[in-house]
Scaffold this motif. Structure first.
Motif, PDB file in Angstrom:
ATOM      1  N   SER A 100       0.815  -1.219   0.000  1.00  0.00           N
ATOM      2  CA  SER A 100       0.000   0.000   0.000  1.00  0.00           C
ATOM      3  C   SER A 100       0.847   1.268   0.000  1.00  0.00           C
ATOM      4  CB  SER A 100      -0.925   0.017   1.219  1.00  0.00           C
ATOM      5  OG  SER A 100      -0.165   0.076   2.421  1.00  0.00           O
ATOM      6  N   GLN A 101       2.151   1.127   0.237  1.00  0.00           N
ATOM      7  CA  GLN A 101       3.012   2.298   0.387  1.00  0.00           C
ATOM      8  C   GLN A 101       4.000   2.479  -0.752  1.00  0.00           C
ATOM      9  OE1 GLN A 101       4.600   1.227   4.264  1.00  0.00           O
ATOM     10  NE2 GLN A 101       3.067   2.499   5.311  1.00  0.00           N
ATOM     11  N   ILE A 102       3.829   1.713  -1.838  1.00  0.00           N
ATOM     12  CA  ILE A 102       4.765   1.828  -2.956  1.00  0.00           C
ATOM     13  C   ILE A 102       4.017   2.215  -4.228  1.00  0.00           C
ATOM     14  CG2 ILE A 102       6.342   0.127  -1.967  1.00  0.00           C
ATOM     15  CD1 ILE A 102       5.295  -1.887  -3.980  1.00  0.00           C
ATOM     16  N   ASP A 103       4.773   2.680  -5.206  1.00  0.00           N
ATOM     17  CA  ASP A 103       4.215   3.025  -6.512  1.00  0.00           C
ATOM     18  C   ASP A 103       4.044   1.733  -7.306  1.00  0.00           C
ATOM     19  OD1 ASP A 103       3.622   3.855  -9.054  1.00  0.00           O
ATOM     20  OD2 ASP A 103       5.275   5.281  -9.221  1.00  0.00           O
ATOM     21  N   LEU A 104       2.821   1.210  -7.336  1.00  0.00           N
ATOM     22  CA  LEU A 104       2.577  -0.090  -7.956  1.00  0.00           C
ATOM     23  C   LEU A 104       2.720  -0.067  -9.475  1.00  0.00           C
ATOM     24  CD1 LEU A 104      -0.351  -1.802  -6.032  1.00  0.00           C
ATOM     25  CD2 LEU A 104       1.940  -2.705  -6.460  1.00  0.00           C
ATOM     26  N   LYS A 105       2.710   1.108 -10.058  1.00  0.00           N
ATOM     27  CA  LYS A 105       2.814   1.198 -11.512  1.00  0.00           C
ATOM     28  C   LYS A 105       4.263   1.153 -11.983  1.00  0.00           C
ATOM     29  CE  LYS A 105       1.198   3.860 -15.507  1.00  0.00           C
ATOM     30  NZ  LYS A 105       0.402   5.051 -15.954  1.00  0.00           N
ATOM     31  N   HIS A 106       5.171   1.693 -11.180  1.00  0.00           N
ATOM     32  CA  HIS A 106       6.546   1.856 -11.650  1.00  0.00           C
ATOM     33  C   HIS A 106       7.598   1.084 -10.846  1.00  0.00           C
ATOM     34  CE1 HIS A 106       4.489   5.613 -13.129  1.00  0.00           C
ATOM     35  NE2 HIS A 106       5.020   5.145 -14.242  1.00  0.00           N
TER      36      HIS A 106
ATOM     37  N   GLU B 184       2.482  -3.633 -11.186  1.00  0.00           N
ATOM     38  CA  GLU B 184       1.574  -4.745 -10.919  1.00  0.00           C
ATOM     39  C   GLU B 184       1.109  -5.384 -12.216  1.00  0.00           C
ATOM     40  OE1 GLU B 184      -1.975  -3.649  -8.815  1.00  0.00           O
ATOM     41  OE2 GLU B 184      -2.364  -1.910 -10.063  1.00  0.00           O
ATOM     42  N   LYS B 185       1.030  -4.614 -13.304  1.00  0.00           N
ATOM     43  CA  LYS B 185       0.684  -5.199 -14.594  1.00  0.00           C
ATOM     44  C   LYS B 185       1.772  -6.167 -15.049  1.00  0.00           C
ATOM     45  CE  LYS B 185      -0.678  -4.213 -19.345  1.00  0.00           C
ATOM     46  NZ  LYS B 185      -0.809  -3.197 -20.429  1.00  0.00           N
TER      47      LYS B 185
ATOM     48  N   VAL C 279      -2.749 -12.909  -5.155  1.00  0.00           N
ATOM     49  CA  VAL C 279      -4.205 -12.965  -5.059  1.00  0.00           C
ATOM     50  C   VAL C 279      -4.772 -11.579  -4.772  1.00  0.00           C
ATOM     51  CG1 VAL C 279      -6.135 -13.811  -3.656  1.00  0.00           C
ATOM     52  CG2 VAL C 279      -4.381 -15.404  -4.448  1.00  0.00           C
ATOM     53  N   SER C 280      -4.117 -10.807  -3.916  1.00  0.00           N
ATOM     54  CA  SER C 280      -4.601  -9.454  -3.617  1.00  0.00           C
ATOM     55  C   SER C 280      -4.527  -8.565  -4.850  1.00  0.00           C
ATOM     56  CB  SER C 280      -3.792  -8.842  -2.465  1.00  0.00           C
ATOM     57  OG  SER C 280      -2.476  -8.515  -2.864  1.00  0.00           O
ATOM     58  N   ILE C 281      -3.504  -8.744  -5.662  1.00  0.00           N
ATOM     59  CA  ILE C 281      -3.371  -7.972  -6.904  1.00  0.00           C
ATOM     60  C   ILE C 281      -4.443  -8.390  -7.905  1.00  0.00           C
ATOM     61  CG2 ILE C 281      -1.887  -7.588  -8.921  1.00  0.00           C
ATOM     62  CD1 ILE C 281       0.519  -7.715  -7.017  1.00  0.00           C
ATOM     63  N   ILE C 282      -4.685  -9.690  -7.995  1.00  0.00           N
ATOM     64  CA  ILE C 282      -5.728 -10.190  -8.900  1.00  0.00           C
ATOM     65  C   ILE C 282      -7.087  -9.617  -8.509  1.00  0.00           C
ATOM     66  CG2 ILE C 282      -7.007 -12.239  -9.646  1.00  0.00           C
ATOM     67  CD1 ILE C 282      -4.398 -13.837  -9.351  1.00  0.00           C
ATOM     68  N   GLU C 283      -7.412  -9.668  -7.230  1.00  0.00           N
ATOM     69  CA  GLU C 283      -8.730  -9.200  -6.776  1.00  0.00           C
ATOM     70  C   GLU C 283      -8.915  -7.706  -7.016  1.00  0.00           C
ATOM     71  OE1 GLU C 283      -9.653 -12.590  -3.401  1.00  0.00           O
ATOM     72  OE2 GLU C 283      -8.839 -10.650  -2.767  1.00  0.00           O
ATOM     73  N   LYS C 284      -7.836  -6.977  -6.937  1.00  0.00           N
ATOM     74  CA  LYS C 284      -7.888  -5.538  -7.203  1.00  0.00           C
ATOM     75  C   LYS C 284      -8.163  -5.264  -8.690  1.00  0.00           C
ATOM     76  CE  LYS C 284      -4.900  -1.460  -7.174  1.00  0.00           C
ATOM     77  NZ  LYS C 284      -3.493  -1.011  -7.030  1.00  0.00           N
ATOM     78  N   ASN C 285      -7.752  -6.190  -9.548  1.00  0.00           N
ATOM     79  CA  ASN C 285      -7.863  -6.004 -11.003  1.00  0.00           C
ATOM     80  C   ASN C 285      -8.687  -7.117 -11.650  1.00  0.00           C
ATOM     81  OD1 ASN C 285      -5.629  -3.761 -11.567  1.00  0.00           O
ATOM     82  ND2 ASN C 285      -4.735  -5.208 -10.112  1.00  0.00           N
ATOM     83  N   ILE C 286      -9.668  -7.636 -10.919  1.00  0.00           N
ATOM     84  CA  ILE C 286     -10.327  -8.876 -11.318  1.00  0.00           C
ATOM     85  C   ILE C 286     -11.009  -8.799 -12.685  1.00  0.00           C
ATOM     86  CG2 ILE C 286     -12.450  -8.339 -10.053  1.00  0.00           C
ATOM     87  CD1 ILE C 286     -10.756 -11.806 -10.434  1.00  0.00           C
TER      88      ILE C 286
END
Length: 239
Positions: free
Chosen positions: A11-17, A59-60, A209-216
């Motif tokens: 939750s504290q990092i830039d998940l895109k980069h 995350e992608k 799994v948490s990443i999948i659920e966020k982008n289900i």
């Protein structure tokens, strides 16, 4: 936990980069002492020419690389201990080889529900015993976005279409966001490595799994194998 271990919550990092690498939990102590060393892994023999550290961006990148790995694992199921990708890499270097032979073998495996289920079980075993690391990497110091993907140079386009994501440019040998690597023979120092967690969870499968659920919905519409893997994981919880 080692006292010199850097821990970052998702939750504290830039998940895109951010840059991510997953590895077996047992490797963490050694990594904290000497860093991430470049390797030519079992699946890279006769493909990679030099040792490198592989990672995914964002995350992608995690979503895509796991989906690709699920397809590669499914394709390998029927070969047992024989290293199919090694054999395929050698075969494709033979002049005038018949492309349809490895292509049809992989197509058959990918269409098999039984082999897909076996691959999902294998991936769960791998990820349950793995962790995600966050790497502090700098372009032109640790890696080059224009570096070459040796897999693209080795395998035929028609073969890679079965395994690579649909948005991959297979006519361009440049590496992509989900399958990146450092410069050859480049070790990533311990101070540039952090352990990723999601609240109190550290294992790679829980984080995935948490990443999948966020982008289900996105995954359901674009990543068939990863979505099936998620359904497989959920089915185990109800058993």
């Amino acid at each position: 936990m080692e006292k010199n271990l850097i821990v970052k919550d998702i939750s504290q990092i830039d998940l895109k980069h951010s840059f991510f690498h997953y590895t077996n939990k047992q490797n963490l102590d050694t990594i904290l002492k000497i860093g991430l060393e470049p390797r030519i892994g079992e699946n890279s023999l006769y493909v990679e020419k030099t040792p490198k550290v592989f990672f995914a961006e964002g995350e992608k990148g995690i979503i895509t690389i796991i989906d690709v790995w699920l397809k590669w694992l499914t394709g390998k199921i029927s070969t047992g201990k024989f290293k199919y990708w090694l054999g395929t890499a050698i075969y494709m270097k033979i002049p005038f080889c018949i492309k349809s032979i490895p292509n049809n073998k992989v197509k058959k495996s990918l269409a098999s529900k039984e082999k897909r289920s076996m691959a999902y079980a294998k991936m769960k075993e791998i990820l349950d015993n793995s962790i995600f690391l966050v790497l502090d990497l700098k372009e032109n110091i640790d890696f080059d976005y224009n570096d070459i993907d040796e897999v693209k140079k080795t395998y035929y386009e028609s073969f890679l279409k079965l395994l690579y994501p649909s948005d991959s440019d297979l006519k361009d040998n440049k590496m992509e966001y989900w399958n990146m690597h450092t410069y050859s023979n480049k070790t990533i120092e311990p101070q540039k490595i952090a352990l990723l967690k999601n609240k109190d969870n550290y294992d790679a499968n829980s984080i995935l799994v948490s990443i999948i659920e966020k982008n289900i919905e996105y995954i359901k519409n674009n990543y068939e194998f990863l979505y099936e893997y998620y359904i497989y994981i959920q089915s185990l919880k109800s058993c």
